[in-house]
Design an enzyme around this catalytic site. Sequence first.
Site, PDB file in Angstrom:
ATOM      1  N   SER A  61       0.910  -1.072  -0.318  1.00 57.04           N
ATOM      2  CA  SER A  61       0.162  -0.538  -0.343  1.00 57.04           C
ATOM      3  C   SER A  61       1.153   1.151   0.392  1.00 57.04           C
ATOM      4  CB  SER A  61      -0.736  -0.019   0.658  1.00 57.04           C
ATOM      5  OG  SER A  61       0.208   0.214   2.233  1.00 57.04           O
ATOM      6  N   LYS A  98      -0.441   4.789   7.063  1.00 56.83           N
ATOM      7  CA  LYS A  98      -0.797   5.695   5.410  1.00 56.83           C
ATOM      8  C   LYS A  98      -0.354   6.831   6.084  1.00 56.83           C
ATOM      9  CE  LYS A  98      -4.884   2.715   4.930  1.00 56.83           C
ATOM     10  NZ  LYS A  98      -4.490   2.392   3.284  1.00 56.83           N
TER      11      LYS A  98
END
Lengths: 150, 419
Positions: A61, A98
């Site tokens: 990711s 993130k």
Amino acid sequence: MANIQVYRFKQSDTELPLFLSNIQAGFPSPADDYLEECLSLDDICISNAASTFLGRVTGQSLKDVYIYDGDIAVIDKSEKPEHKDLVVCAIDGEFNAKILHIDKLQGIRLLSANPDYPPIIIQELTDFRIWGVITFVIQNVKNRSNDWHY
Amino acid sequence: MIGIIDCNNFYASCERNFDPSINGLPVVVFSNNDGAIIARSEEAKALGITMAIPIFEVKKLMQKHNIIGYSSNYTLYGDMSARIKSIIRDFFHDVEDYSIDESFVSCKGFKYRDLFTYVKDARDKISHWSGVPVSIGIGATKTLAKVANRIAKKKYRDVGVYIIDTEEKRLDALRNTDVTDVWGVGHRIGKRLNSVGVFNAYDLSMVDEDWAKRQFSVVLQRTVYELQGLSCIPLELVQPAKQNIASQKSFGIYQTEFEPISEALANYTARVAEKLRKQKFVAGGLTVWLGTNNFSKTDAQYFPEISTVCDVPTDYTPYLIKRAVEGLKAIYRKGYLYKRVGVMLTDLRNNTDGTQNLFLADTRNKEIEIIKKVDRINRLNGRDTVRSAQQGFAREWKMKQEHLSPKYTTRLQDIITIK
């Protein structure tokens, strides 16, 4: 052209004793007065040891910011999370890495560095916490070079 | 003013910090050998899990409510404790580490600062930086700080700070604290106090101090003074020098034979020897003891102990194991159901203290080299990668730890995973 300076590196055994026995004899080394502190990775990567933890990145990711599966993240919980920081969040019972995006118009969003993962708007999360801020990433470059387009 | 900083449900909070999937769920931690419950999250307390209750008594309750149980992971708790104590020192100059999850701090010199604002900020940072929530209570004495800490936990959980800084607050706090909840009183003395009409901390603060000393002890007399606001138990800032390092554990199952007991002893000796080297000490002697189960009403009881002196003060594991097992040979008798074995290193000195036997200097230098390498290999590859053969591999004496969580902070293969 990248300029690289080479320094002497510290063994991870915290110190090198000058005398290995309690019986101290012989002349002191003339170099003793010129010894400098060795370098240590801790000094580079850790500013607050008590609040620093390590985590292993899994999955892809973050591939667009060149962080890959298997890399080790250095996480400092004492860092205040700011706009564009890479943060570790606890979302629905898992740790996720993130990019924190704070924007007047779009509110606070959590972005991945991979087009396959859509942004998350935190207002829509039921169970969310910022656990810490990633300050450094340790990557085994030698094992990684196969991924490069060179 | 003195403060006490105390971690909320310390062991359960440690587990929760590294596993977001158990956030908000009831969590308990088991004692050694998974025998009883020694820590509970708030949710588990609310479901009626009481402290120190044997696990077999709450098995059904745990299944019914999906309560998550962990074996005690002291490697993790010890590391987290050291981190928290280090963070506390970022905010307070004078600190006394009182237990694994409690520290007393001095708030002297905070006169010109807004004490509450400062302490609240410290509390929030200690909680966030470590990941373990803490509560801070502050009062004129250690005992009052303890009372304040209880109020912070019970009434102001989200704030996490309570300060007894007025006479009114002191009286109110004492009236709302049961005498058995006063620091150092406990249930047995509490019952006796109840029988003479002392029910809460306020009652206790009003008794005649000399009567408290005569009827009970000088300790209770001090408690009375402390509740009144007269400090008699000062902060102990200097940790007394370590006199000895000990390790004793109970076996998962009773042991009768010499072999497994000596194997366990060798392992405990290896552990204390590691600690010894970490603290840069050498040991001049050691003591070994054995024990049956003193709670059993039917087993024959036997608690022998033996002490010996080392040829030269040393930190060399193979030598210490050899001496420990020699000691065990001397005290072991067949025919008992042994429950525990222990070892203590005594007569500790700094490893630079030159009580060296000149003729053994050569061996000593080799030993230092060898054990340094062994420590290094074990640090990088996990405990006991290189071990003394006497430590064995069978481990039938080993503690039951069927629900052990990863060693998130001390082992590379155990660190958290981030998606």
